[in-house]
Design a protein around this motif. Structure first.
Motif, mmCIF file in Angstrom:
data_model
loop_
_atom_site.group_PDB
_atom_site.id
_atom_site.type_symbol
_atom_site.label_atom_id
_atom_site.label_comp_id
_atom_site.label_asym_id
_atom_site.label_seq_id
_atom_site.Cartn_x
_atom_site.Cartn_y
_atom_site.Cartn_z
ATOM 1 N N UNK A 1 0.843 -1.052 0.146
ATOM 2 C CA UNK A 1 0.017 -0.088 0.037
ATOM 3 C C UNK A 1 0.806 1.313 0.044
ATOM 4 N N UNK A 2 0.379 2.370 -0.626
ATOM 5 C CA UNK A 2 0.951 3.561 -0.704
ATOM 6 C C UNK A 2 0.851 4.035 0.596
ATOM 7 N N UNK A 3 1.745 5.350 0.976
ATOM 8 C CA UNK A 3 1.340 6.051 2.338
ATOM 9 C C UNK A 3 -0.181 6.530 2.214
ATOM 10 N N UNK A 4 -0.647 6.784 3.385
ATOM 11 C CA UNK A 4 -1.966 7.138 3.751
ATOM 12 C C UNK A 4 -2.104 8.288 4.727
ATOM 13 N N UNK A 5 -2.919 9.315 4.535
ATOM 14 C CA UNK A 5 -3.001 10.310 5.553
ATOM 15 C C UNK A 5 -4.060 9.974 6.444
ATOM 16 N N UNK A 6 -3.671 10.289 7.619
ATOM 17 C CA UNK A 6 -4.800 10.362 8.821
ATOM 18 C C UNK A 6 -4.662 11.610 9.150
ATOM 19 N N UNK A 7 -6.076 11.856 9.979
ATOM 20 C CA UNK A 7 -6.340 13.270 10.471
ATOM 21 C C UNK A 7 -5.739 13.270 11.803
ATOM 22 N N UNK A 8 -5.483 11.941 12.717
ATOM 23 C CA UNK A 8 -5.181 11.834 14.033
ATOM 24 C C UNK A 8 -4.414 10.708 14.135
ATOM 25 N N UNK A 9 -3.918 10.050 15.112
ATOM 26 C CA UNK A 9 -3.082 8.777 15.322
ATOM 27 C C UNK A 9 -4.533 7.891 15.616
ATOM 28 N N UNK A 10 -4.425 6.903 15.106
ATOM 29 C CA UNK A 10 -5.211 5.658 15.209
ATOM 30 C C UNK A 10 -5.018 4.319 15.935
ATOM 31 N N UNK A 11 -5.532 3.821 16.735
ATOM 32 C CA UNK A 11 -5.385 2.799 17.451
ATOM 33 C C UNK A 11 -6.290 1.672 16.566
ATOM 34 N N UNK A 12 -4.967 0.447 16.532
ATOM 35 C CA UNK A 12 -5.475 -0.678 15.832
ATOM 36 C C UNK A 12 -4.904 -1.707 16.884
ATOM 37 N N UNK A 13 -5.858 -2.803 16.657
ATOM 38 C CA UNK A 13 -5.810 -4.271 17.436
ATOM 39 C C UNK A 13 -5.791 -5.451 16.479
ATOM 40 N N UNK A 14 -4.726 -6.011 16.544
ATOM 41 C CA UNK A 14 -4.430 -7.240 15.679
ATOM 42 C C UNK A 14 -4.451 -8.466 16.408
ATOM 43 N N UNK A 15 -5.442 -9.363 16.083
ATOM 44 C CA UNK A 15 -5.522 -10.808 16.845
ATOM 45 C C UNK A 15 -5.331 -11.903 15.756
ATOM 46 N N UNK A 16 -4.562 -12.886 15.944
ATOM 47 C CA UNK A 16 -4.315 -13.996 15.019
ATOM 48 C C UNK A 16 -2.978 -14.575 15.523
ATOM 49 N N UNK A 17 -2.630 -15.686 14.777
ATOM 50 C CA UNK A 17 -1.433 -16.429 14.801
ATOM 51 C C UNK A 17 -0.178 -15.473 14.774
ATOM 52 N N UNK A 18 0.779 -16.001 15.218
ATOM 53 C CA UNK A 18 2.182 -15.142 15.302
ATOM 54 C C UNK A 18 2.582 -14.456 13.868
ATOM 55 N N UNK A 19 2.706 -15.654 13.011
ATOM 56 C CA UNK A 19 3.201 -15.440 11.647
ATOM 57 C C UNK A 19 2.344 -14.529 11.042
ATOM 58 N N UNK A 20 0.708 -14.468 11.160
ATOM 59 C CA UNK A 20 -0.092 -13.911 10.346
ATOM 60 C C UNK A 20 -0.095 -12.236 11.172
ATOM 61 N N UNK A 21 0.122 -12.056 12.327
ATOM 62 C CA UNK A 21 -0.040 -10.907 12.874
ATOM 63 C C UNK A 21 1.143 -10.167 12.602
ATOM 64 N N UNK A 22 2.541 -10.950 12.440
ATOM 65 C CA UNK A 22 3.631 -10.202 12.148
ATOM 66 C C UNK A 22 3.813 -9.888 10.723
ATOM 67 N N UNK A 23 3.084 -10.657 9.697
ATOM 68 C CA UNK A 23 3.022 -10.250 8.364
ATOM 69 C C UNK A 23 2.155 -8.949 7.968
ATOM 70 N N UNK A 24 0.885 -8.862 8.748
ATOM 71 C CA UNK A 24 0.065 -7.729 8.578
ATOM 72 C C UNK A 24 0.636 -6.612 9.386
ATOM 73 N N UNK A 25 1.467 -6.606 10.239
ATOM 74 C CA UNK A 25 2.010 -5.552 10.998
ATOM 75 C C UNK A 25 3.037 -4.947 10.065
ATOM 76 N N UNK A 26 3.765 -5.713 9.481
ATOM 77 C CA UNK A 26 4.783 -5.505 8.409
ATOM 78 C C UNK A 26 4.140 -4.709 7.080
ATOM 79 N N UNK A 27 3.157 -4.997 6.785
ATOM 80 C CA UNK A 27 2.412 -4.588 5.851
ATOM 81 C C UNK A 27 1.782 -2.984 6.234
ATOM 82 N N UNK A 28 1.382 -2.746 7.204
ATOM 83 C CA UNK A 28 1.162 -1.483 7.923
ATOM 84 C C UNK A 28 2.194 -0.584 7.691
ATOM 85 N N UNK A 29 3.502 -1.157 7.846
ATOM 86 C CA UNK A 29 4.641 -0.051 7.840
ATOM 87 C C UNK A 29 4.839 0.397 6.630
#
Length: 130
Positions: free
Chosen positions: A76-104
């Protein structure tokens, strides 16, 4: 090894490739920015035109979606946010790490906390515009 065997081996190595994503503490535009960035990268249980809606009444609104992180479609390309956002990820270790990496890629990501279980974890993140 043919591609069918490779897929089954990958699924065996990562039996739970789904991550439940909860977005709180933001307006609908920011929630939509987070979910649309993730839909760029992964399949979701929500359609692309499914835009978060504010719920009337007391209490905080929590938006949820589930993402299958087996295949990374695109970064994904960089996105603008109007303020900080709280996100909770729940899942297996590999899956959560992969999604967290994609958010970066689209956001600046800060880990605010995590809870570990035998086979799953929950990670709370703070996302900000890059």
């Amino acid at each position: 090894m043919n591609s069918a065997n490779q897929v089954s081996l990958t699924e065996h190595q990562h039996p739970s490739a789904e991550v439940l994503v909860e977005v709180t503490g933001c307006d609908t535009a920011d929630a939509h920015a987070v979910f649309s960035a993730l839909r760029t990268s992964f399949d979701s249980d929500r359609a692309a035109d499914d835009v978060p809606q504010e719920m009337a009444g007391p209490g905080a609104t929590v938006w949820t979606a589930t993402f299958d992180v087996t295949d990374l479609r695109a970064e994904a390309e960089p996105r603008s946010l109007t303020a900080p956002v709280t996100v909770s990820l729940q899942g297996g270790y590999w899956a959560v790490a992969r999604l967290r990496e994609a958010l970066a890629a689209p956001f600046a990501v800060q880990v605010e906390g995590s809870v570990a279980g035998d086979q799953e974890q929950e990670v709370q993140l703070r996302l900000e515009s890059r």
